[in-house]
Motif scaffolding. Structure first.
Motif, short mmCIF file in Angstrom:
data_model
loop_
_atom_site.label_atom_id
_atom_site.label_comp_id
_atom_site.label_asym_id
_atom_site.label_seq_id
_atom_site.Cartn_x
_atom_site.Cartn_y
_atom_site.Cartn_z
N HIS E 270 0.76 -1.10 0.03
CA HIS E 270 0.09 0.07 0.21
C HIS E 270 0.86 1.28 0.06
O HIS E 270 2.00 1.37 0.63
N GLN E 271 0.44 2.25 -0.90
CA GLN E 271 0.84 3.34 -0.77
C GLN E 271 0.42 4.50 0.11
O GLN E 271 -0.82 4.39 0.23
N VAL E 272 1.01 5.32 0.96
CA VAL E 272 0.60 6.39 1.48
C VAL E 272 1.44 7.53 1.43
O VAL E 272 2.42 7.64 1.67
N GLN E 273 0.98 8.52 0.45
CA GLN E 273 1.78 9.29 -0.22
C GLN E 273 2.24 10.17 1.14
O GLN E 273 1.52 10.67 2.10
N SER E 275 4.19 9.33 3.36
CA SER E 275 4.70 8.50 4.42
C SER E 275 5.34 7.36 3.82
O SER E 275 6.57 7.13 3.91
N PHE E 276 4.64 6.62 2.78
CA PHE E 276 5.08 5.15 2.42
C PHE E 276 5.06 5.43 0.84
O PHE E 276 3.75 5.41 0.55
N GLU E 277 6.01 5.32 0.25
CA GLU E 277 5.92 5.32 -1.34
C GLU E 277 6.83 4.30 -1.89
O GLU E 277 7.39 4.48 -2.83
N VAL E 279 5.80 1.61 -3.46
CA VAL E 279 5.25 0.81 -4.58
C VAL E 279 5.21 1.51 -5.79
O VAL E 279 4.89 2.87 -5.59
N ALA E 280 5.56 1.10 -6.83
CA ALA E 280 5.19 2.09 -8.04
C ALA E 280 3.82 2.63 -8.35
O ALA E 280 2.81 1.94 -7.99
N ALA E 281 3.72 3.80 -8.22
CA ALA E 281 2.74 4.75 -8.38
C ALA E 281 1.70 4.20 -9.57
O ALA E 281 0.21 4.02 -9.39
N ASP E 282 2.23 3.81 -10.80
CA ASP E 282 1.40 3.52 -11.64
C ASP E 282 0.66 2.16 -11.77
O ASP E 282 -0.42 1.98 -12.55
N SER E 283 1.62 1.21 -11.19
CA SER E 283 0.54 -0.07 -10.91
C SER E 283 0.86 -0.49 -9.66
O SER E 283 1.46 -1.65 -9.35
N PRO E 284 -0.04 0.16 -8.69
CA PRO E 284 0.24 -0.44 -7.12
C PRO E 284 -0.57 -1.86 -7.16
O PRO E 284 -1.59 -1.96 -7.60
N PRO E 285 -0.16 -2.70 -6.27
CA PRO E 285 -0.60 -4.02 -6.17
C PRO E 285 -1.95 -4.00 -5.13
O PRO E 285 -2.58 -5.01 -5.13
N PRO E 287 -4.64 -1.03 -2.91
CA PRO E 287 -5.35 0.38 -2.97
C PRO E 287 -4.44 1.30 -2.35
O PRO E 287 -3.91 0.94 -1.46
N ASP E 288 -4.49 2.53 -2.83
CA ASP E 288 -3.72 3.50 -2.07
C ASP E 288 -4.68 3.94 -0.99
O ASP E 288 -5.67 4.29 -1.09
N LEU E 289 -3.70 4.19 0.07
CA LEU E 289 -4.58 4.41 1.26
C LEU E 289 -4.19 5.79 1.69
O LEU E 289 -4.78 6.23 2.96
#
Ligand code: HEA
Ligand code: HEA
Ligand code: CUA
Ligand SMILES: [Cu+2]
Lengths: 115, 276, 695, 219, 347
Positions: E270-273, E275-277, E279-285, E287-289
């Motif tokens: 999961h990405q938390v912009q 804070s945690f980035e 994973v690749a933004a264009d194909s995250p495995p 949901p962006d949280l």
């Protein structure tokens, strides 16, 4: 009686003709088979040759190749497979499969281009 | 008259000889085992010859001169049947060698044994079926031909194809094209020759066939031993997953296309069947 | 395969001992022994037809059971009856079963049983291949079902869209079973198609021109042509998927650049003709049932034939209507939308012609007739929703919803299944000698009719309310609850009606013999006894008319009204019941009629196919064994003469379309001439006797 | 079709007389069309095969023309050895000639020639297959395995299918040859040869198409 | 008997249809809420009535024939009806008439195919990824007319301004899915390896329910979505909120959760912009949280985010949504509490 009815009647008649005609046993001679094979050979040679003069032929290459392919195809089917001499029914059965295949697959390939 | 018993002993001979040779090669010249095996072969030979001269167990001999009744007439097929003990022995030998050397030979041995088993069983079943040898022969054929004919043709085709493709692979690129042309022309030429000269003697024919076969097989073997020519890899990108091709040096072509063929074969014959 | 039958009749080299002790055991060619073994080796098209039918009905019960589970799960929102994984397997197997293992074989069964009888032939063109087709179908079906016990059934829907069906997303063996199983049944269909087409074209009785063939034969013929050309297409698709799954090919691997739409095209190029394969024979059935019970000829026979052919043709140009939402581009969408709409035209002709047949007839509502009229009325509903689908822009709202589910159940159940039941009730007395009970049958029909509409009618509504198909569950508050409950109730009504039918079948054995022609039928199958003799007709019919049998029974008076003839002759020895009202039997010696002998090879070859398939999944040794069986079986079949020269020529004989050779042929011909001559004589004398009796 | 059509009483014998061919020498087919079941069946099967090969060829054409970013391994087109494949095509073409010569020989009851040509055909077929094995092997050596990329899967599948068809054809030819040797292939059965011939020629015409579409026409 | 059966049936059908339409169905195709869906509806209605007309005609004829011509008990069975074999005139007319009707249908249909496939002008651009079993949305940066300067990433709930066209670009990293919001437009399959486009527009602000419509595996049924249409003010609020990176929690349970988020591997998917980035933004495995708590629903919109129990249950066992690709180790109740507190801060 309707038009279509007549067509069918004619078909039935044609079929009857084929029946009485008794499968033409006038098969071509060995000589003509060899002749056909020669033509086929020459065409194949031309096809191969076209590969070496690809650049000179330019846009003509593909049509030329396809035409030669079709001619070869038809020659084999008509002479070696005797469709020229045999019952019409065989031709119809085979050609319907062939036409169907060409039509359906050509359509499929075109749909891949529209997007 | 080579009778059943002697055939078995000759089988043992074959086993001994082959075993000895193989052992010699495999062990790198270890003498004792080789000698034991060789002597087994010699013993087998002696026993086999004895068996022939004494003619023991030969039914046909016993019946010789007696009035031939249907029940006693020697079954036609026996001529053939008597080969099975020998092949059984051969199979066992190959198995043994396979066990020793470890590898594909073991399976070849099993295959030979299996084939022998089936053939022998059917044969003897058929021979006891009726009193009439011709009928028995037919019975056997009815069951075995469907398997034998395609199997033999397939093996024949496979051997020819393998041998020829080895030759092509061993030659330089242009060379294989030329050889292909030559071979095809020869086949065609011989065909034309044979059909235009209806009176070609059969011995000439035999010579031709033998020559062709020897040439093909010999060429194939030589080519296989010589190995393939150098191929340059055309790989543009890094090779992701091309493992399987390696491993199999002897197979026809590479693993992958072979896999295709293998899979095709399953339903395809049935389709062919549908039409005819 | 014609590599055959030049083996001369057996002669002993010794010349003595004419009687050879028959060797025991399975290796000898089977003779026509009674009992269950005869069913394994039979090449009789009638027995094969019955086996097709019985097997298909068994699969129907299975597929129906799966449907009931589906319905149980969906009866309420958030259903807990099934796991989603199981649910997915169930609808996949339900669809696959119903299409490939129920309707196709059922119709193949009818075609097998009826075509030779209807065209006046003794058997199909290749009797042994016919048996082969059946066994292949059976083993293919069992193979497919064995997946339930071997790690799970296929679970990606009956059209298994790639890449969901690829190894990456369906790693188990389920899809492999689907792929291989359908390839096996495909072989059955392809061989069957060739066989039946040749039969229709080549085996017709003298005078049975194409335009005198019953409509059922025509529709079956068109369907077989569709099969002939459609099966290879799905075979390609299945092969590609199989190579992907088993050997790591890349046909549907998106990462390698593959395009999943290739699968969709290949599947639906097959899939759409397939749906006409499923419906056309059913159309044929009702086209024979309705005239019989209206007591007047089919309205516009040539139009019926032609519209069938037209449907067959047009069916090839519409496949992408299953892909309106797949993104094939507006040009394609427009083109396929157009072509799809116009398929309604020839279908409409059929509907109206059936109504024309009813018109001013004298309709007796037997169960067969009820189901036939049921088809006409219910199929129309399904057809109309089909036309709604064809409106491509709006289909993006309908596709993959229960509206589609409603559409295809109306055409498949309301069309094909109703047609099949109509045929079952109609031909049952022909096949088994006694009718099914009409009384129970009516209960069956009305229950089924009500249950069917209750099940699938509401699906139109939930579909338009946005309920997607293939969902294992749905939340509350979507407005779908009531309809789903009704659907479930309806499905159990159908199940009940099916049990009523089973009951009817079970107790029908006690029914009295129905006679050769219980419905006053129009086509040749009614001219022979019930059940027909192995050789179908004692006398080979010569045909002068469409509806030949009717014309043999009825004459016309001056005003053109039909009147029953005093006398007419059945085509084989019939029972007492049939001989009233002027019916006569031919007096012929049937001992010289030779039919093809039974054979083991069909079942041997057929058994090899699933073995090969298991082998591909588990160990190649099995494949090798299967391969030997198949290749050996094929060669064995080829080497074996179709008529066993060793079998006594007493009760059956050769007529498999072409004699073993000129020599034998002459005898065959002779026999026929003699037989016919004798028959004629008998008619003459019989006539006299008959009138004497009446006077 | 009208009501007034009179019902003809079945004048069976008369009608029969001109229906059954009396020509005993000709293979007697008393079929409705006068054509033999087997031959009709084969033609039907060939019609159906058109759709099989059509599908495979289309899959290949589709994937060859596809521009895959970062494709692994070489493109098939880069590996073709056109001279060699031309020879192969030629071999197959000539095998069609020998096939038809064999048929024409057996129709004349000239069994010796028929056998010669049968065997020649089979051997030409085997040469073709050997060429294919050679081609496949060399492609693999050059880095194009079955699973390497889209094109390779499609290429091997298509040509492999064709190869299997040829192999089955050779098997049938050899069987015919054996049958003929054992005297089980009299001239009256020439139709068997004809039917196998139909299959053989069909395989040939498929190759004619493959040769042009797959090999000669550039991607 | 026959007539009665049929009448009952007709009654039943009418009752059903009435019952069906009266119901409140959030995915009802026949209640379009945007211009595109309305176009479709306008196309459907006439065709529906054509079908009804044909239905009434055909069934009417059948019923009439069945009633009128059925055999009566007192009929003489030997008396047969007139044997007519057809009527070419009639048959030709019922070949041509349906063809004409269908021609008319076609004339209406075909243009719509093309109008609907065109890209609307001045549309809000959103890229959509359909994947097992959730929807991801990315609003590309630089769409200043919509107030979007920074890219916005969110999942499952698609927010759009009402009354404005939205143009979707759809892709899938795994299998085929199908994007469908019945009241706004039809569905569009998302075929992996291809890029599809699709438009949406809502007349009024509101929440429009939809779901994945192409079978995509075990949890296909649970791959739902919502489209939330805002009025102008609402839209601006939303955009503003989405462009504000969340604060890192510095203390308390939430800070503990923040730690756990990376410890337990959540950040691996999961990405938390801000804070945690990882994973690749264009194909995250996954949901962006970043703004999880700006949504109402989660995990393919099948669970209510307002209900704390649902989210805790999710963290306890993500497999409660069968086949979910969220695979985590077991968490203690304390950890769940901490994670929840952290997630709660992501508004
Ligand atoms: C027996 C099988 C059968 C039959 C006969 C039909 C017949 C038709 N089908 Fe159907 N169809 C299926 C089986 C069948 N279908 C199945 C199984 C599926 C789903 C597959 C899947 O997704 O799982 C499907 C799906 C399907 C779709 C895709 C839906 C989707 O997934 O989006 C479409 C789209 O156009 C369609 C259209 C039609 C049409 C136009 C006909 C026409 O042939 C109907 C013609 C008949 C009539 C119209 C009625 C009589 C005519 C008149 C009385 C004349 C007057 C009429 C007018 C003027 C309109 N069908
Ligand atoms: C001919 C085809 C056919 C037939 C007859 C049926 C019959 C039925 N079908 Fe099916 N159906 C399909 C073809 C068919 N179906 C297809 C192709 C699909 C698509 C699959 C896919 O999406 O991939 C489908 C999908 C499908 C769905 C959608 C599933 C989903 O999308 O999630 C549903 C849901 O209700 C359904 C229900 C039913 C019901 C209730 C019946 C009933 O009519 C069944 C009636 C039969 C019985 C009830 C049998 C009774 C048996 C017993 C009582 C047991 C007795 C036992 C003994 C005597 C031993 N079917
Ligand atoms: Cu995603 Cu269904
Ligand atoms: Cu369709």
């Amino acid at each position: 009686m309707s038009v279509s009815d007549e067509t069918l009647a004619r078909e039935a008649q044609a079929e009857h003709d084929a029946q009485t005609e008794h499968e033409g046993h006038d098969h071509p001679s060995d000589r003509s088979y060899v002749g056909i094979a020669l033509i086929l050979a020459v065409l194949t040679a031309l096809e191969v040759a076209s590969f070496y003069v690809e650049d000179q032929l330019g846009a003509l290459l593909v049509p030329a190749l396809v035409i030669m392919m079709i001619v070869k195809f038809v020659l084999v089917v008509a002479w070696f497979m005797h469709l020229r001499f045999d019952s019409n029914l065989f031709t119809r059965v085979f050609v319907s499969g062939l036409v169907l295949a060409v039509g359906v697959y050509a359509a499929t390939l075109t749909t891949f281009r529209f997007w | 008259m080579v009778n059943t018993g002697s055939r078995f002993w000759f089988g043992v001979v074959a086993l001994g000889v082959i075993g000895a040779l193989a052992y010699l090669l495999a062990s790198g010249g270890e003498p004792y085992g080789t000698l034991v095996l060789a002597f087994t072969a010699v013993a087998g030979l002696i026993l086999g010859v004895t068996s022939i001269t004494l003619r023991d167990g030969d039914v046909a001999l016993a019946a010789d001169g007696a009035p031939s009744t249907a029940a006693e007439r020697r079954p036609v097929a026996t001529r053939f049947a008597a080969a099975w003990p020998a092949t059984a022995a051969l199979g066992a030998a190959v198995c043994a060698v396979g066990l020793a050397t470890g590898g594909a030979l073991l399976y070849v041995g099993f295959a030979i044994l299996g084939i022998t088993l089936v053939e022998w069983m059917v044969q003897s079943w058929a021979e006891r079926s009726t009193a009439d040898a011709t009928v028995n022969q037919r019975l056997r054929n009815r069951i075995m031909y469907p398997v034998e004919i395609p199997a033999l043709s397939l093996i024949g085709i496979a051997v020819a194809v393998l041998a020829f493709s080895r030759i092509l692979l061993a030659l330089p690129k242009a060379g294989s094209t030329v050889v292909a042309i030559v071979v095809a022309s020869v086949i065609l030429g011989v065909g034309v020759l044979l059909s235009s000269r209806p009176r070609v003697s059969s011995s000439l024919l035999a010579v031709l066939v033998v020559l062709g076969a020897v040439g093909l097989l010999g060429g194939g073997i030589v080519a296989a031993v010589a190995g393939e020519r150098e191929f340059e890899e055309h790989a543009e990108e890094g090779h992701a997953e091309e493992g399987p091709e390696e491993g199999s040096g002897s197979g026809p072509g590479a693993e992958a296309p072979e896999g295709t063929g293998h899979a095709d074969e399953a339903p395809a014959p049935a389709q062919g069947q549908g039409g005819g | 395969m014609a590599l055959t039958e030049e083996r001369p009749p057996l002669e002993l080299t010794s010349g003595e001992e004419a009687v050879v002790r028959k060797p025991l055991g399975v290796f000898t060619r089977p003779s026509d022994s009674p009992g269950w073994r005869s069913w394994l080796t039979t090449v009789d098209h009638k027995k094969i037809g019955i086996m097709y039918g019985a097997t298909a009905m068994a699969f129907f019960a299975l597929g129906g059971l799966e449907a009931l589970l589906i319905r149980a799960q969906l009866a309420q929102p958030n259903g807990q009856v099934l796991d989603p994984q199981v649910y997915n397997q169930l609808f996949t197997m339900h669809g696959t079963t119903m299409v490939f293992l129920v309707i196709m074989p059922m119709l193949a069964g009818f075609a097998n049983y009826l075509i030779p009888l209807m065209i006046g032939a003794r058997d199909v063109a290749y009797p042994r291949l016919n048996a082969f087709s059946y066994w292949v179908f059976l083993f293919g079906g069992l193979f497919l079902y064995s997946s339930f016990f071997l790690g799970g059934a296929p679970d990606s829907g009956w059209f298994n869209y790639a890449p969901q069906s690829g190894v990456a997303y369906s790693p188990g063996h389920g899809i492999d079973f689907w792929v291989l199983g359908l390839q096996i049944t495909g072989i059955a269909s392809l061989v069957g198609a060739v066989n039946l087409i040749v039969t229709c074209l080549n085996m017709r009785a003298p005078g049975m021109t194409l335009l005198r063939m019953p409509v059922f034969v025509w529709m079956a013929l068109v369907a077989q042509f569709l099969l002939l050309f459609a099966i290879p297409v799905i075979t390609v698709a299945l092969f590609l998927l199989m190579f992907d799954r088993l050997y790591g090919a890349n046909f549907f691997v998106v990462e390698a650049g593959a395009d999943p739409l290739l699968w969709q095209h290949l599947f639906w190029i097959f899939g759409h003709p397939e749906v006409y394969i499923l419906i056309l024979p059913a159309f044929g059935i009702v086209s024979d049932v309705i005239p019989t019970f209206s007591r007047k000829p089919l309205f516009g026979y040539p139009f019926m034939v032609f519209s069938g052919i037209a449907i067959g043709f047009m069916g090839w140009g519409v496949w992408a209507h299953h892909m309106f939402a797949s993104g094939v581009g507006p040009v394609s969408v427009a083109a396929f939308s157009l072509s799809t709409m116009f398929i309604a035209v020839p279908t409409g002709v059929k509907i109206f012609n059936w109504i024309g047949t009813l018109w001013r007839g004298k309709l007796s509502f037997t169960v067969a007739m009820l189901f036939a009229v049921g088809l006409v009325s219910q199929f129309t509903i399904g057809g109309l929703s089909g036309v709604m689908h064809s409106v491509a822009p709006h289909d993006t709202q309908q596709t993959d919803t229960y509206f589609v589910v409603a559409h295809f159940h109306y055409v498949l159940f309301g069309g094909s299944m109703f047609g099949i039941f109509s045929g079952i009730y109609y031909w049952w007395p022909k096949i088994f000698g006694h009718k099914l009970s009409e009384r129970i049958g009516k209960v069956h029909f009305w229950l089924m009719f009500a249950g069917f509409n209750l099940t699938f009618g509401p699906m139109h509504i939930v579909g338009l309310q946005g309920m997607p198909r293939r969902t294992a569950t749905y939340p509350e508050g979507m407005g779908w609850d009531l309809m789903n409950l009704l659907e479930t109730i309806g499905s159990f009504l159908i199940a009940l009606s099916f049990l009523v039918w089973v009951y009817n079948v079970v107790r029908s054995r006690k029914n009295p013999h129905a006679g050769a022609d219980p419905w006053d039928g129009r086509t040749l199958e009614w001219a022979t006894s019930s059940p027909p003799p192995v050789h179908n007709f004692d006398v080979e019919p010569t045909v002068g008319h469409l509806d030949e049998w009717w014309h043999r029974k009825y004459d016309e008076d001056e005003s053109g009204r039909p009147v029953r003839r005093e006398h007419y002759e059945f085509l084989s020895a019939v029972d007492e019941v049939s001989l009233g009202r002027g019916g006569r039997e031919p007096q012929v010696d049937t001992s010289s009629i030779h039919l093809p002998s039974p054979s083991y090879w069909p079942i041997v070859i057929a058994l090899g196919l699933p073995l090969i398939s298991y082998g591909l999944l588990y160990t190649y040794w099995l494949s090798a064994l299967g391969g030997i069986m198949v290749v050996g079986g094929v060669v064995g079949l080829g080497l074996e003469p179709s008529v066993d020269p060793e079998a006594g020529h007493d009760d059956h004989g050769h007529d498999d379309g072409h004699g073993p050779g000129p020599g034998t042929d002459a005898t065959g011909e002779e026999a026929e001439l003699v037989g016919v001559g004798a028959g004629d004589g008998a008619t003459a004398s019989g006539d006299r006797a008959g009138s004497g009796e009446r006077a | 079709m009208s009501v007034s059509e009179q019902t003809a009483p079945p004048e069976v014998v008369a009608d029969r007389a001109d229906h059954v061919p009396h020509d005993a020498a000709a293979p007697a087919h008393h079929t409705s069309t006068g054509l033999s079941n087997e031959k009709l069946g084969m033609w039907l099967f060939l019609g159906s095969e058109c759709l099989l090969f059509g599908g495979l060829i289309s899959a290949f054409l589709l994937y060859r023309s596809k521009d895959v970013e970062g494709m692994v391994g070489p493109a098939v087109g880069d590996l073709y050895d056109i001279p060699f494949t031309s020879v192969s095509s030629f071999v197959l073409l000539m095998s069609s000639l020998t096939m038809v010569l064999s048929l024409s020989a057996i129709q004349r009851a000239d069994h010796r020639r028929a056998r010669t040509w049968l065997l020649t055909t089979a051997m030409l077929g085997a040469t073709f297959i050997a060429g294919q094995v050679y081609e496949f092997t060399s492609f693999v050596r050059e880095g194009l395995g079955y699973t390497t990329n889209l094109q390779s899967s499609a290429f091997y599948t298509l040509t492999g299918f064709h190869g299997v068809h040829v192999t089955i054809g050779i098997l049938m030819l050899v069987s015919l040859f054996v049958m003929s040797l054992r005297g089980r292939l009299p001239a009256e059965r020439s139709e068997t040869v004809e039917i196998v011939g139909l299959y053989w020629h069909f395989v040939d015409i498929i190759w004619i198409i493959i040769f042009t579409l797959v090999y000669l026409i550039p991607a | 008997m026959v007539r009665r059966g049929r009448l009952t049936l007709l009654g039943l059908v009418v009752a059903l249809v009435a019952g069906g339409c009266a119901r409140d169905a959030p995915q009802d195709v026949l209640e379009p809420a945007g211009p595109l869906a309305e176009t479709l509806d306008n196309l459907f209605m006439p065709i529906f009535w054509v079908a009804v007309a044909v239905f009434v005609l055909v069934e009417g004829l059948i019923v009439y024939a069945v009633v009128r011509y059925r055999r009566r008990r007192d009929d003489n069975d030997d008396e047969l009806p007139v044997q007519f074999h057809g009527s070419t005139k009639l048959e030709i007319s019922w070949t041509i008439l349906p063809a004409l009707v269908l021609g008319l249908v076609a004339v209406f249909t075909i243009p719509v195919v093309f109008t609907l496939s065109a890209e609307p002008a001045n549309a809000l651009q959103v890229s959509v990824t359909g994947q097992k079993f959730w929807w991801g949305y990315q609003y590309p940066e630089g769409q200043s007319e919509f107030g979007i300067e920074e890219p916005i990433v969110t999942a499952n709930e698609l927010h759009i301004p009402a009354g404005q066209p939205v143009f979707l670009t759809l892709t899938s990293p795994d299998v085929i899915h199908s994007f469908w919001t019945p009241r706004l437009n039809g569905k569009q399959d998302v075929v992996p390896g291809r890029t599809h486009t699709w438009s949406l527009e809502a007349y009024e602000p509101g929440v429009y329910s939809g779901q994945c419509a192409e079978f995509c595996g075990t949890s296909h049924a649970n791959m739902r979505l919502k489209v939330v249409a805002h009025d102008q003010a609402g839209w601006e609020d939303w955009v503003e909120g989405m462009q504000r990176p969340p604060q890192k929690p510095l203390s308390g349970l939430a800070a503990q959760g923040f730690e756990l988020f990376s410890q337990k591997g959540c950040a691996g998917c999961h990405q938390v912009q801000g804070s945690f980035e990882s994973v690749a933004a264009d194909s995250p495995p996954a949901p962006d949280l970043t703004h999880l708590f700006s949504r109402d629903c989660f995990a393919g919109c099948i669970y209510d985010l307002d209900d704390r129990n649902e989210l805790e249950a999710w963290l306890r066992d993500p497999q409660r949504k069968a086949g979910s690709l969220m695979v985590i180790g077991e968490l203690t109740e304390d950890e769940i509490d901490a994670l929840y507190s952290y997630l709660e801060t992501l508004e």
